[in-house]
Design an enzyme around this catalytic site. Structure first.
Site, PDB file in Angstrom:
ATOM      1  N   ASN A   1      -6.880   9.081   4.698  1.00 36.87           N
ATOM      2  CA  ASN A   1      -6.547   9.133   3.277  1.00 36.87           C
ATOM      3  C   ASN A   1      -7.630   8.398   2.499  1.00 36.87           C
ATOM      4  O   ASN A   1      -8.140   7.373   2.967  1.00 36.87           O
ATOM      5  CB  ASN A   1      -5.181   8.481   3.015  1.00 36.87           C
ATOM      6  CG  ASN A   1      -4.072   9.186   3.755  1.00 36.87           C
ATOM      7  OD1 ASN A   1      -4.054  10.395   3.854  1.00 36.87           O
ATOM      8  ND2 ASN A   1      -3.138   8.418   4.283  1.00 36.87           N
TER       9      ASN A   1
ATOM     10  N   HIS B   1       3.730  -0.055  -0.149  1.00 32.49           N
ATOM     11  CA  HIS B   1       4.128   1.246   0.387  1.00 32.49           C
ATOM     12  C   HIS B   1       4.351   1.188   1.896  1.00 32.49           C
ATOM     13  O   HIS B   1       3.717   0.404   2.590  1.00 32.49           O
ATOM     14  CB  HIS B   1       3.052   2.297   0.106  1.00 32.49           C
ATOM     15  CG  HIS B   1       2.793   2.509  -1.348  1.00 32.49           C
ATOM     16  ND1 HIS B   1       1.595   2.969  -1.821  1.00 32.49           N
ATOM     17  CD2 HIS B   1       3.575   2.334  -2.442  1.00 32.49           C
ATOM     18  CE1 HIS B   1       1.643   3.067  -3.141  1.00 32.49           C
ATOM     19  NE2 HIS B   1       2.835   2.683  -3.543  1.00 32.49           N
TER      20      HIS B   1
ATOM     21  N   LYS C   1      -1.945   1.529  10.082  1.00 34.43           N
ATOM     22  CA  LYS C   1      -3.058   1.876   9.199  1.00 34.43           C
ATOM     23  C   LYS C   1      -4.292   1.054   9.542  1.00 34.43           C
ATOM     24  O   LYS C   1      -4.187  -0.127   9.859  1.00 34.43           O
ATOM     25  CB  LYS C   1      -2.690   1.598   7.734  1.00 34.43           C
ATOM     26  CG  LYS C   1      -1.536   2.422   7.222  1.00 34.43           C
ATOM     27  CD  LYS C   1      -1.180   2.060   5.789  1.00 34.43           C
ATOM     28  CE  LYS C   1      -0.009   2.910   5.305  1.00 34.43           C
ATOM     29  NZ  LYS C   1       0.376   2.559   3.925  1.00 34.43           N
TER      30      LYS C   1
ATOM     31  N   HIS D   1       2.301  -2.150   2.754  1.00 36.85           N
ATOM     32  CA  HIS D   1       0.894  -2.300   2.425  1.00 36.85           C
ATOM     33  C   HIS D   1       0.679  -2.110   0.928  1.00 36.85           C
ATOM     34  O   HIS D   1       1.310  -1.255   0.308  1.00 36.85           O
ATOM     35  CB  HIS D   1       0.063  -1.259   3.202  1.00 36.85           C
ATOM     36  CG  HIS D   1      -1.375  -1.292   2.841  1.00 36.85           C
ATOM     37  ND1 HIS D   1      -1.976  -0.268   2.140  1.00 36.85           N
ATOM     38  CD2 HIS D   1      -2.325  -2.219   3.048  1.00 36.85           C
ATOM     39  CE1 HIS D   1      -3.260  -0.578   1.955  1.00 36.85           C
ATOM     40  NE2 HIS D   1      -3.488  -1.756   2.489  1.00 36.85           N
TER      41      HIS D   1
ATOM     42  N   TYR E   1      -8.347   4.968   4.412  1.00 38.64           N
ATOM     43  CA  TYR E   1      -7.554   4.469   5.536  1.00 38.64           C
ATOM     44  C   TYR E   1      -7.118   5.582   6.473  1.00 38.64           C
ATOM     45  O   TYR E   1      -6.895   6.714   6.074  1.00 38.64           O
ATOM     46  CB  TYR E   1      -6.356   3.648   5.066  1.00 38.64           C
ATOM     47  CG  TYR E   1      -5.390   4.299   4.121  1.00 38.64           C
ATOM     48  CD1 TYR E   1      -4.165   4.765   4.573  1.00 38.64           C
ATOM     49  CD2 TYR E   1      -5.688   4.417   2.766  1.00 38.64           C
ATOM     50  CE1 TYR E   1      -3.256   5.338   3.698  1.00 38.64           C
ATOM     51  CE2 TYR E   1      -4.790   4.982   1.890  1.00 38.64           C
ATOM     52  CZ  TYR E   1      -3.576   5.444   2.367  1.00 38.64           C
ATOM     53  OH  TYR E   1      -2.675   6.028   1.504  1.00 38.64           O
TER      54      TYR E   1
ATOM     55  N   LYS F   1       5.743   5.421  -9.878  1.00 38.12           N
ATOM     56  CA  LYS F   1       6.391   5.154  -8.594  1.00 38.12           C
ATOM     57  C   LYS F   1       6.459   3.652  -8.320  1.00 38.12           C
ATOM     58  O   LYS F   1       7.495   3.128  -7.910  1.00 38.12           O
ATOM     59  CB  LYS F   1       5.624   5.862  -7.471  1.00 38.12           C
ATOM     60  CG  LYS F   1       6.085   5.522  -6.072  1.00 38.12           C
ATOM     61  CD  LYS F   1       5.201   6.192  -5.024  1.00 38.12           C
ATOM     62  CE  LYS F   1       5.534   5.736  -3.629  1.00 38.12           C
ATOM     63  NZ  LYS F   1       4.708   6.393  -2.606  1.00 38.12           N
ATOM     64  N   ASP F   2       5.361   2.949  -8.545  1.00 37.55           N
ATOM     65  CA  ASP F   2       5.325   1.511  -8.261  1.00 37.55           C
ATOM     66  C   ASP F   2       6.059   0.697  -9.321  1.00 37.55           C
ATOM     67  O   ASP F   2       6.680  -0.318  -8.998  1.00 37.55           O
ATOM     68  CB  ASP F   2       3.886   1.045  -8.090  1.00 37.55           C
ATOM     69  CG  ASP F   2       3.248   1.613  -6.825  1.00 37.55           C
ATOM     70  OD1 ASP F   2       3.993   2.003  -5.903  1.00 37.55           O
ATOM     71  OD2 ASP F   2       2.013   1.673  -6.760  1.00 37.55           O
TER      72      ASP F   2
END
Length: 182
Positions: free
Chosen positions: A48, A62, A72, A119, A132, A167-168
Site C-alpha cells: 500500500n 487503523h 505491517k 497503527h 507499507y 473516517k478518523d
C-alpha cells in the site's frame, strides 16, 4: 541490516544498510531471505502506498479485526512521519502501550508491526509518501479505527488541530470499539 527490538514484544525497528555514492543511494527495503535470517517470517501479500499533501495529517489508528488482522512493514519514502504502533492484544504485558519512531526518506528505517496492533502516523512535512507491506489482504468488513486522541491510549502527538479524514474524525474510542485481539 540492523534489527532492533522495542520495549513491546514482537515490534521491531529495521534499519537497512544504505549504500551511497556519487549517483545517490541504494538499499534493500525487503529481502525475504535476510529477514528470515533475523527470525522474521512473514508472507507479505499486498503493498500500500499513501500520499499526504499537508504536514499535520494523522492517519489512524487503523487495524483489521480477526481473522483478517495484518502484520505491517512500514516506511516513509518521501518526507517524514511520526509513526505509532499501539499494542491492542488484551493478553499482552504491554496492552495499550504505544511506541513511536520518526521514519524519514533519509533514515530509511522501517517498523515491523505484528498482528494485534493498531497503527497510525502523523506527517511532519508537506508532500509525504508512505509505503507499507501487509501479510493479509484488505477486508472491508473487518476494517476498524480507534480515535487518534483516545484517552485510554494517550499518544503524545505534540500537534494541535491535525488534519483528519471523516473516517478518523468519527472513529470510536477504544471503550466503544469491537477490537477482538487476544
Amino acid at each position: 541490516m540492523k534489527v532492533e527490538k522495542t520495549f513491546i514484544e514482537d515490534l521491531l525497528v529495521i534499519t537497512p544498510n544504505i549504500y551511497h555514492d556519487e549517483r545517490g543511494w541504494f538499499f534493500e527495503s525487503y529481502n525475504k531471505k535476510t529477514f528470515e535470517e533475523h527470525g522474521i517470517f512473514y508472507d507479505f501479500v499486498q503493498d500500500n502506498h499513501s500520499f499526504s499533501l499537508n504536514k499535520g495529517t494523522i492517519r489512524g489508528i487503523h487495524f483489521q479485526n480477526e481473522p483478517y488482522s495484518q502484520a505491517k512493514l512500514v516506511r516513509c519514502t518521501k518526507g517524514r512521519v511520526l509513526d505509532v504502533a499501539v499494542d491492542l492484544r488484551t493478553g499482552s504485558k504491554t496492552y495499550l502501550k504505544w511506541f513511536s519512531i520518526e521514519l524519514t526518506e533519509k533514515n530509511g528505517k522501517q517498523l515491523l508491526i505484528p498482528r494485534g496492533f493498531g497503527h497510525a502516523y502523523l506527517t511532519l512535512e508537506d508532500d509525504t509518501e508512505f509505503l507499507y507491506k501487509v501479510d493479509n489482504f484488505y477486508h472491508k468488513e473487518s476494517d476498524r479505527s480507534i480515535r487518534y486522541d483516545d484517552p485510554n491510549i494517550k499518544i503524545s502527538w505534540n500537534y494541535d488541530n491535525p488534519i483528519l479524514s471523516d473516517k478518523d474524525k468519527n472513529a470510536p474510542f477504544l471503550k466503544d470499539s469491537d477490537v477482538n485481539y487476544k
